[in-house]
Design an enzyme around this catalytic site. Structure first.
Site, PDB file in Angstrom:
ATOM      1  N   ASP A   1       8.859  -5.925   9.465  1.00  0.00           N
ATOM      2  CA  ASP A   1       7.965  -5.716  10.857  1.00  0.00           C
ATOM      3  C   ASP A   1       7.255  -7.198  11.230  1.00  0.00           C
ATOM      4  O   ASP A   1       8.711  -7.495  11.189  1.00  0.00           O
ATOM      5  CB  ASP A   1       6.132  -5.305  10.095  1.00  0.00           C
TER       6      ASP A   1
ATOM      7  N   GLY B   1       3.850   4.140   3.754  1.00  0.00           N
ATOM      8  CA  GLY B   1       3.021   2.852   2.822  1.00  0.00           C
ATOM      9  C   GLY B   1       3.309   1.826   4.022  1.00  0.00           C
ATOM     10  O   GLY B   1       3.901   1.733   5.180  1.00  0.00           O
ATOM     11  N   LYS B   2       3.088   0.497   3.225  1.00  0.00           N
ATOM     12  CA  LYS B   2       3.739  -0.784   4.403  1.00  0.00           C
ATOM     13  C   LYS B   2       2.613  -1.580   3.134  1.00  0.00           C
ATOM     14  O   LYS B   2       2.014  -1.423   2.527  1.00  0.00           O
ATOM     15  CB  LYS B   2       2.916  -0.688   5.296  1.00  0.00           C
ATOM     16  N   GLY B   3       3.395  -2.919   3.706  1.00  0.00           N
ATOM     17  CA  GLY B   3       2.943  -3.957   2.204  1.00  0.00           C
ATOM     18  C   GLY B   3       3.485  -5.518   3.459  1.00  0.00           C
ATOM     19  O   GLY B   3       3.820  -4.946   4.745  1.00  0.00           O
TER      20      GLY B   3
ATOM     21  N   VAL C   1       0.593  -1.402  -0.074  1.00  0.00           N
ATOM     22  CA  VAL C   1      -0.421  -0.365   0.341  1.00  0.00           C
ATOM     23  C   VAL C   1       0.771   0.839  -0.085  1.00  0.00           C
ATOM     24  O   VAL C   1       1.549   1.550   0.658  1.00  0.00           O
ATOM     25  CB  VAL C   1      -1.260  -0.043   1.193  1.00  0.00           C
TER      26      VAL C   1
END
Length: 454
Positions: A150, A109-111, A64
């Protein structure tokens, strides 16, 4: 589509803004809300690999790319069976504002990948990382999007992901943070979130007591036993505090006399082999020398006696409303979150009510929200990007000094915004509102300047 985690994060920001005088003083900022809440780009992709039995497996991968007004997209990759779009949108949305509070040039953002790595061999995990990066490498770059680790993505996985990127793109660049020290990583990165959390809490103590108190002699309850909890505990012990608890997903340990730095070191080495606290307490001699109480299936909040400071460092929604009330009853004065969204909305309401209604500062409870209190990790990731761009490595003293400066500056910005845009009377300013307002203004101004909002 139901997105409960994202909705909770969005509602928290909006309620802070609506409850302030920001929109009254600057009506133009209201126009930003519907724009900033929609990601600039969502990438979903198929990831397939061969497992150790020779069978093909498939999982859903995501990135994202939420907002790049303040800099390249920046945020972690999570490999866990709970990964879905709502969780990644919540984390990415929070990341935009958290990153802006560092004062460094980073967007949000993040994924992640919906997969369980437990029980898989090293070789299979390498194949998963290469398969994931085969697709992700088309969408990231040192000036475009710089992921980090993460949950489920530690140093080993970052190494495999970086090796895969280098192979696919024939390029060595600072495209990931959390790298190994001898190939572009930064000193203090593993310690950063825990250390930063303690520096932020120290700034809260300084402000509330006019510099008269510190961690010295304070009783501190900490949840979690991963990186964040371990390094927060070590820093608290170094500063003269007493750590009375740690926990994991199976239970918690309580020590009224204080968990020692040697015990934290044993937990750290055992956790690499996925040992539970229950196993560690039974196996390591440091726990026979300095006894602790292990409570199965429990979180520490209702089991600790008198405490001054609570630092949730485990996972989201780990402090309920009732547990928050128990902490207040046990005398807690400062709560700062090392985990993302660690307190439920009910718990935050308990802490914020205790702050706003206290008749004296001594009776007050002050809550430091995650987007400010735990930004140490991403701050040092930003410093790693700066070091990579210059092809140099800073000393640990310099990184630690920069981290401390970033955490104190962040605290001061939260305080200034809370004072300017909220009507709190004589109470301590709300750091929840302060963090949300300060970060929202920073991101909004960049979006206005660049024509994202008009």
């Amino acid at each position: 589509m139901s997105e409960p985690e994202f909705q909770q994060a969005y509602d928290e920001v909006v309620s802070s803004l609506e409850d302030s005088t920001l929109f009254e003083q600057h009506p133009k900022y209201r126009k930003v809300l519907p724009i900033v809440s929609v990601p600039e780009r969502i990438i979903q992709f198929r990831v397939t690999w061969e497992n150790d039995k020779g069978e093909q497996e498939v999982a859903q991968g995501y990135r994202v790319q939420y907002n790049s007004a303040k800099g390249p997209y920046k945020g972690g990759l999570r490999f866990h069976p709970s990964v879905n779009l709502s969780i990644l949108k919540f984390l990415g949305f929070e990341q935009i504002f958290k990153n802006s509070l560092t004062g460094l040039d980073m967007g949000g953002g993040k994924g992640g990948l919906c997969v369980d790595l437990k029980g898989r061999s090293n070789n299979e995990i390498r194949r998963i990382c290469y398969a994931f990066m085969r697709e992700l490498s088309r969408h990231i770059g040192q000036d475009t999007d710089v992921p980090a680790g993460d949950i489920g993505v530690g140093g080993r996985e970052i190494g495999y992901l970086f090796g895969a990127y280098r192979t696919y793109k024939n390029s060595w660049e600072g495209v990931l943070t959390g790298k190994g020290l001898n190939w572009g990583g930064s000193l203090i990165r593993p310690e950063a979130t825990g250390y930063g959390l303690v520096y932020y809490t120290q700034a809260m103590i300084d402000y509330a007591t006019n510099g008269k108190e510190s961690f010295e002699g304070k009783r501190v309850t900490i949840s979690g036993s991963g990186n964040v909890a371990q390094f927060a505990a070590l820093k608290v012990i170094e500063l003269g505090g007493t750590v009375v608890s740690l926990s994991d997903s199976k239970g918690c340990i309580i020590s009224e006399t204080g968990i020692t730095s040697e015990q934290v070191a044993d937990i750290s080495s055992a956790k690499v082999n996925f040992k539970s606290l229950e196993q560690i307490v039974g196996e390591y001699s440091t726990f026979t020398e300095n006894k602790v109480q292990y409570i199965s299936g429990a979180r520490p909040w209702t089991h600790v006696q008198k405490v001054d400071i609570a630092l949730p460092c485990a996972t989201q929604n780990e402090v309920s409303g009732d547990e928050a009330k128990a902490l207040v009853a046990q005398g807690v004065k400062f709560v700062a979150e090392g985990s993302n969204m660690g307190s439920t909305p009910e718990a935050i309401a308990v802490f914020e009510t205790a702050r706003a209604t206290a008749s004296t500062l001594k009776e007050s409870v002050w809550y430091g929200p995650p987007k400010a209190a735990n930004l140490g990790g991403v701050a040092v990731s930003g410093l790693e990007m700066a070091q990579n761009s210059q092809r140099i490595t800073w000393s640990s003293e310099r990184v630690d000094q920069e981290l401390k400066k970033i955490m104190v500056n962040c605290f001061n910005e939260c305080i200034d915004s809370a004072k300017k845009y909220t009507k709190e009377g004589n109470a301590l300013p709300s750091l929840v509102k302060g963090a949300n307002i300060a970060s929202f203004i920073k991101v909004s101004d960049a979006m206005f300047d660049q024509g994202d909002v008009f």
